[in-house]
Write a protein that holds these residues in place. Structure first.
Motif, mmCIF file in Angstrom:
data_model
loop_
_atom_site.group_PDB
_atom_site.id
_atom_site.type_symbol
_atom_site.label_atom_id
_atom_site.label_comp_id
_atom_site.label_asym_id
_atom_site.label_seq_id
_atom_site.Cartn_x
_atom_site.Cartn_y
_atom_site.Cartn_z
ATOM 1 N N ARG A 48 0.790 -1.225 0.000
ATOM 2 C CA ARG A 48 0.000 0.000 0.000
ATOM 3 C C ARG A 48 0.828 1.283 0.000
ATOM 4 O O ARG A 48 0.286 2.353 -0.210
ATOM 5 C CB ARG A 48 -0.961 0.005 1.180
ATOM 6 C CG ARG A 48 -2.042 -1.024 1.002
ATOM 7 C CD ARG A 48 -3.052 -0.964 2.101
ATOM 8 N NE ARG A 48 -4.233 -1.673 1.666
ATOM 9 C CZ ARG A 48 -5.458 -1.353 1.991
ATOM 10 N NH1 ARG A 48 -5.676 -0.324 2.779
ATOM 11 N NH2 ARG A 48 -6.470 -2.044 1.560
ATOM 12 N N LEU A 49 2.107 1.194 0.222
ATOM 13 C CA LEU A 49 2.937 2.392 0.211
ATOM 14 C C LEU A 49 3.748 2.498 -1.075
ATOM 15 O O LEU A 49 4.499 3.449 -1.246
ATOM 16 C CB LEU A 49 3.861 2.413 1.428
ATOM 17 C CG LEU A 49 3.148 2.420 2.784
ATOM 18 C CD1 LEU A 49 4.157 2.443 3.925
ATOM 19 C CD2 LEU A 49 2.190 3.590 2.896
ATOM 20 N N SER A 50 3.599 1.524 -1.974
ATOM 21 C CA SER A 50 4.290 1.544 -3.264
ATOM 22 C C SER A 50 3.317 1.938 -4.361
ATOM 23 O O SER A 50 2.152 1.567 -4.334
ATOM 24 C CB SER A 50 4.860 0.161 -3.585
ATOM 25 O OG SER A 50 5.805 -0.209 -2.618
ATOM 26 N N SER A 51 3.778 2.680 -5.337
ATOM 27 C CA SER A 51 2.917 3.182 -6.407
ATOM 28 C C SER A 51 2.616 2.109 -7.448
ATOM 29 O O SER A 51 3.493 1.360 -7.855
ATOM 30 C CB SER A 51 3.583 4.366 -7.098
ATOM 31 O OG SER A 51 3.758 5.418 -6.195
ATOM 32 N N MET A 52 1.358 2.097 -7.895
ATOM 33 C CA MET A 52 0.940 1.232 -8.981
ATOM 34 C C MET A 52 1.450 1.847 -10.291
ATOM 35 O O MET A 52 1.501 3.076 -10.409
ATOM 36 C CB MET A 52 -0.584 1.134 -9.014
ATOM 37 C CG MET A 52 -1.123 0.215 -10.094
ATOM 38 S SD MET A 52 -2.934 0.205 -10.144
ATOM 39 C CE MET A 52 -3.319 -0.627 -8.621
ATOM 40 N N PRO A 53 1.809 1.046 -11.280
ATOM 41 C CA PRO A 53 2.227 1.618 -12.566
ATOM 42 C C PRO A 53 1.116 2.490 -13.159
ATOM 43 O O PRO A 53 -0.063 2.118 -13.129
ATOM 44 C CB PRO A 53 2.487 0.386 -13.432
ATOM 45 C CG PRO A 53 2.746 -0.726 -12.462
ATOM 46 C CD PRO A 53 1.910 -0.415 -11.258
ATOM 47 N N VAL A 54 1.482 3.636 -13.689
ATOM 48 C CA VAL A 54 0.521 4.595 -14.235
ATOM 49 C C VAL A 54 -0.388 3.963 -15.292
ATOM 50 O O VAL A 54 -1.602 4.180 -15.263
ATOM 51 C CB VAL A 54 1.241 5.847 -14.783
ATOM 52 C CG1 VAL A 54 0.277 6.760 -15.519
ATOM 53 C CG2 VAL A 54 1.927 6.586 -13.650
ATOM 54 N N PRO A 55 0.136 3.169 -16.252
ATOM 55 C CA PRO A 55 -0.776 2.583 -17.249
ATOM 56 C C PRO A 55 -1.862 1.702 -16.623
ATOM 57 O O PRO A 55 -3.002 1.690 -17.101
ATOM 58 C CB PRO A 55 0.149 1.762 -18.149
ATOM 59 C CG PRO A 55 1.486 2.417 -18.011
ATOM 60 C CD PRO A 55 1.531 2.883 -16.569
ATOM 61 N N GLU A 56 -1.541 0.984 -15.567
ATOM 62 C CA GLU A 56 -2.550 0.149 -14.924
ATOM 63 C C GLU A 56 -3.636 1.000 -14.271
ATOM 64 O O GLU A 56 -4.829 0.708 -14.387
ATOM 65 C CB GLU A 56 -1.919 -0.783 -13.885
ATOM 66 C CG GLU A 56 -2.924 -1.743 -13.314
ATOM 67 C CD GLU A 56 -2.301 -2.903 -12.570
ATOM 68 O OE1 GLU A 56 -3.073 -3.672 -11.976
ATOM 69 O OE2 GLU A 56 -1.068 -3.055 -12.569
ATOM 70 N N VAL A 57 -3.252 2.071 -13.602
ATOM 71 C CA VAL A 57 -4.239 2.983 -13.010
ATOM 72 C C VAL A 57 -5.112 3.573 -14.109
ATOM 73 O O VAL A 57 -6.333 3.636 -14.005
ATOM 74 C CB VAL A 57 -3.559 4.116 -12.204
ATOM 75 C CG1 VAL A 57 -4.591 5.111 -11.690
ATOM 76 C CG2 VAL A 57 -2.740 3.565 -11.057
ATOM 77 N N ARG A 58 -4.485 4.002 -15.198
ATOM 78 C CA ARG A 58 -5.212 4.645 -16.302
ATOM 79 C C ARG A 58 -6.224 3.689 -16.934
ATOM 80 O O ARG A 58 -7.365 4.058 -17.185
ATOM 81 C CB ARG A 58 -4.233 5.149 -17.344
ATOM 82 C CG ARG A 58 -4.898 5.978 -18.428
ATOM 83 C CD ARG A 58 -3.920 6.514 -19.465
ATOM 84 N NE ARG A 58 -2.833 7.254 -18.865
ATOM 85 C CZ ARG A 58 -1.544 6.970 -19.025
ATOM 86 N NH1 ARG A 58 -1.174 5.982 -19.796
ATOM 87 N NH2 ARG A 58 -0.628 7.704 -18.433
ATOM 88 N N VAL A 59 -5.824 2.449 -17.201
ATOM 89 C CA VAL A 59 -6.741 1.494 -17.830
ATOM 90 C C VAL A 59 -7.879 1.142 -16.879
ATOM 91 O O VAL A 59 -9.044 1.057 -17.285
ATOM 92 C CB VAL A 59 -5.987 0.236 -18.314
ATOM 93 C CG1 VAL A 59 -6.956 -0.827 -18.806
ATOM 94 C CG2 VAL A 59 -5.011 0.594 -19.420
ATOM 95 N N TRP A 60 -7.590 0.961 -15.593
ATOM 96 C CA TRP A 60 -8.643 0.665 -14.618
ATOM 97 C C TRP A 60 -9.645 1.821 -14.555
ATOM 98 O O TRP A 60 -10.848 1.624 -14.591
ATOM 99 C CB TRP A 60 -8.038 0.411 -13.241
ATOM 100 C CG TRP A 60 -9.067 0.080 -12.207
ATOM 101 C CD1 TRP A 60 -9.581 0.922 -11.265
ATOM 102 C CD2 TRP A 60 -9.735 -1.163 -12.022
ATOM 103 N NE1 TRP A 60 -10.520 0.278 -10.495
ATOM 104 C CE2 TRP A 60 -10.625 -1.017 -10.940
ATOM 105 C CE3 TRP A 60 -9.657 -2.400 -12.651
ATOM 106 C CZ2 TRP A 60 -11.441 -2.047 -10.480
ATOM 107 C CZ3 TRP A 60 -10.465 -3.435 -12.189
ATOM 108 C CH2 TRP A 60 -11.338 -3.247 -11.120
ATOM 109 N N ALA A 61 -9.125 3.044 -14.472
ATOM 110 C CA ALA A 61 -9.997 4.224 -14.367
ATOM 111 C C ALA A 61 -10.833 4.404 -15.625
ATOM 112 O O ALA A 61 -12.041 4.645 -15.548
ATOM 113 C CB ALA A 61 -9.165 5.479 -14.095
ATOM 114 N N THR A 62 -10.226 4.296 -16.807
ATOM 115 C CA THR A 62 -10.983 4.514 -18.035
ATOM 116 C C THR A 62 -11.996 3.409 -18.289
ATOM 117 O O THR A 62 -13.055 3.664 -18.859
ATOM 118 C CB THR A 62 -10.066 4.710 -19.264
ATOM 119 O OG1 THR A 62 -9.188 3.601 -19.384
ATOM 120 C CG2 THR A 62 -9.274 5.990 -19.146
ATOM 121 N N ALA A 63 -11.723 2.190 -17.837
ATOM 122 C CA ALA A 63 -12.736 1.127 -17.921
ATOM 123 C C ALA A 63 -13.935 1.508 -17.055
ATOM 124 O O ALA A 63 -15.090 1.326 -17.459
ATOM 125 C CB ALA A 63 -12.149 -0.209 -17.477
ATOM 126 N N GLY A 64 -13.667 2.053 -15.884
ATOM 127 C CA GLY A 64 -14.755 2.534 -15.028
ATOM 128 C C GLY A 64 -15.521 3.672 -15.677
ATOM 129 O O GLY A 64 -16.753 3.721 -15.621
#
Length: 164
Positions: A48-64
């Motif tokens: 929880r203190l390490s950052s998720m890769p930006v592309p993974e966050v972006r794809v998850w968010a845009t799918a939502g």
């Protein structure tokens, strides 16, 4: 507010789109559904203190977004040595703001419908529900999405265009 933060071993990014559509079918398409989108590493175990890769966050968010979900972020803890996650949300929020005309106050009109029943899951599925009811449901949703057939669980053409 939706707290749906991760993919699992069976479902991919499309499950976030499906979650938004399913909730809108219950609450109505005029309701806003902001989702707590994680920006920390959600592996196994979770860091929880390490950052998720930006592309993974972006794809998850845009799918939502394709499912009618609005962005909302939080960070676990007040300070992180890995500060990359602090830069992830702003471009995604700006993109959502610039495209709200096709992302908010819309209703998805399906060509086909997919029906899943809790009663069937409990009665027919019994001890083997994951195999008897969830696996077929997941496969149908993925097949429809893969072949761009509009269902309550795939985005409309305008949403696909906006997110592409």
């Amino acid at each position: 507010m939706l707290d749906h933060q991760r993919r699992n071993a069976y479902d991919g990014f499309e499950q976030n789109m499906e979650a938004g559509k399913r909730l809108h079918e219950i609450a109505g398409w005029d309701k806003l559904i902001p989702e707590s989108t994680p920006q920390y590493q959600l592996g196994s175990p979770v860091f929880r203190l390490s950052s998720m890769p930006v592309p993974e966050v972006r794809v998850w968010a845009t799918a939502g977004f394709a499912g009618g979900i609005q962005p909302w972020w939080h960070h676990i803890g007040s300070s992180h040595e890995d500060r990359r996650q602090y830069r992830t949300a702003e471009p995604i929020f700006r993109w959502h703001d610039a495209n709200q005309d096709v992302l908010v106050n819309r209703e998805i009109r399906a060509d086909v419908g997919v029906v899943w029943s809790q009663q069937n899951h409990d009665f027919f599925g019994r001890a083997d529900a994951a195999e008897k009811t969830m696996a077929p449901y997941r496969c149908v949703i993925k097949a429809l999405d893969r072949h761009a057939i509009t269902s309550p669980c795939t985005p409309t053409a305008s949403a696909r265009h906006a997110i592409a």
